[in-house]
Structure formats: C-alpha cells, structure tokens
Design an enzyme around this catalytic site. Sequence first.
Site, PDB file in Angstrom:
ATOM      1  N   CYS A 147      -3.647  -8.973   5.322  1.00 49.38           N
ATOM      2  CA  CYS A 147      -3.306  -7.653   5.851  1.00 49.38           C
ATOM      3  C   CYS A 147      -3.712  -7.550   7.325  1.00 49.38           C
ATOM      4  O   CYS A 147      -4.862  -7.838   7.675  1.00 49.38           O
ATOM      5  CB  CYS A 147      -3.995  -6.559   5.042  1.00 49.38           C
ATOM      6  N   SER A 192       0.833  -1.187   0.000  1.00 50.94           N
ATOM      7  CA  SER A 192       0.000   0.000   0.000  1.00 50.94           C
ATOM      8  C   SER A 192       0.873   1.245   0.000  1.00 50.94           C
ATOM      9  O   SER A 192       1.781   1.395   0.818  1.00 50.94           O
ATOM     10  CB  SER A 192      -0.896  -0.008   1.242  1.00 50.94           C
TER      11      SER A 192
END
Length: 342
Positions: A102, A19
């Site tokens: 995640c 990210s």
Amino acid sequence: MWSIGGTPMDGRVVLGPMSGYTFGSYRRFCEPFGTAATVTEMVSASGLVHGGERSAAYIVSERTCPLGVQLFGSDPAEMRSAAEAAVRIDPGIAFIDINMGCPADKVLRDGAGSALLKDPGLCGRLIKAAKDGSGIPVTAKIRLRGAPGGPEFRDVLDEIVSAGADAVTIHPRTQKEGYRGSPHYDLLEGLGDDLPIPLIVSGNIYTLEDAVEALECTKADAVMVARGGIGNPFLITQIDRYLRDGTVLPNPTVSQQAEWCLDLARMIIDEKGEEAGIRKLRSIAPKFMAGCRYCREYRRALTAIGSFGDLERILSEADRNMGDRRVMSLGRGPLATAPGDR
C-alpha cells in the site's frame, strides 16, 4: 488447479483487497461471478490485537469460496498476535495476507505497506510471525521498490519465500507511482515459472485482454481483479470463462448491469443499513452505468441518490430506455466511456 498452502483454488481470478470496497457484502456479491478466492479490506494488526470491534468486523462474513484476511503492520510480535486473533475470530479463513504494497501516506507513516520493502529482512520476519501465530497459510502482496538502477523486488521476494510464504501477489508499480501509469509487467516476465510458490499478478486489469496479457507475460498462476471490477463484476466471469475453455463472452447489457447493481445494493443495505449503504452506493452505482452511450445523466443522478427507491427509479429508467445496449470496455477504466458519451 493451483493452491495456496494446500487449499485448492477453483479458478484463476482473485478478488483483490480494496479499502472501502471489499467489505463482506461486496465480496459475497462477487463470488458467483467466478472468484477463486477473495481478500478482505486491509485490517490493522494493531487494531485487531487491541480488541477493536470494528477491526474484527472486517473478518467475519458468509462466503462460498476461500477467504484471505489482509493485515497491515510493521511489528512482528504484533503481527503474530493479530494473525492468531484473526483465526480465533473466524477459524474458517483460508489464509492471512500481509500488505507490503500500500502506498497510502497514512499506512506509510506507521512503517507498514510499501514502506516495508526497504527492509527485506523485516518482510520475512512478518511472514514467519503470521505463520507462527495463525497456523494457516500466509501470503504477501508487494509491489516494486524504487531503487538505484530501477524498480526492484527480488530481494524482498527471496526473503518472503525463505520465510515460508505460501503465495505472493505482485503489483508491478513502485511506491512513488502509486496507481498511476502503466504497470511494469515486463519486469515480471516469466517469473511464475521460476518461483517455488504461486504468483498472482495485479494492476490495471480492466478488460479480458489486460488479464490475458498479464498472465501470458508473467506466467502467473492467477490474476487479481480490483478497481477494474467495481461496477463491472462480469469482468470476473469473462476472465474466468476464457481461462477455463477459451470462450470470449460479450460484454453485458445495460439491463444486466442495472439488475446486478440492484442486487448489490440490496446486499449492502442489508449489511450496513440504508443510510450507510446508500452513501457507499453513491460511489459504486454510477460505475454500473459507465461504458454506454448517453448514460452520463444517469451516472450523475446516481451520485446523488438518497434512498433505495431513488436508485431503483433511475436504473429502471435506464433499463427502459437502453436496456438492450451493450456496455463497452476500452481498457481505460471500469467499463470505460464509450465514444460519443463525453
């Protein structure tokens, strides 16, 4: 040569999704270093379904190697629609990757990421939904699940394999561990030989030695380079070359690092504009100067650049003063700090 759902992979190094980093220009920059495939930043399944232009922008980009689009979400119907939308936006993507690993709170609050691991059946349903919606190969990225008796993952693995997953990436840490401590590669020992689908391993790959040890222990088909490659793209080349013919390439020089950093900067600025690109480069550029004696001041200066001219001036000075020095990789982080530079 291995493949993902029939798509051949030329090499055994996959650029992992990160990210804020694996946007289009960063992926394109890394490809010539030897990536067999690249994966986008996490894309919200909900955002993609409901027509967010920002979500769609994560997907479309130029590339020369297979691209996977990583989706996160917890609703199978929405995942199906998102996968369908992804291939409609870019029919050339090679596979959909579902994030089941995640550990970030903002993802967990939506029941996505590693929160999915508590429900192996749901993991399988998400795989099937994405396959039905996209009509292309689907993979998953998982991690260990903390459970009584120790970290587990086999039940999740069984479900996603049964659902038709075309490959799986495993990060051998638990949700609670996040990215701290050493990955438990010992818990994946020999797993690649037992799986009916390709195995990719991820976690603490900062040096060639890290990659080789992870592959030898797990018998995986490929290794995923993520944080270890930020500021050290040549790590991809070192791993790729060694796995092809056993050649151990020396670490790059400061001069090479400066040149690559400028190349990446031009690509990022071309994609995002100078203002946004420079903001991003303040966190990336200093890593290109890590691992060399007496580079601390250059790294500090690079965190405060205000323009491409600033970047070029600082890197040119570093090149003039120590361009022929080789950076050091000590396995403690991307081009880890050299002795004497503390």
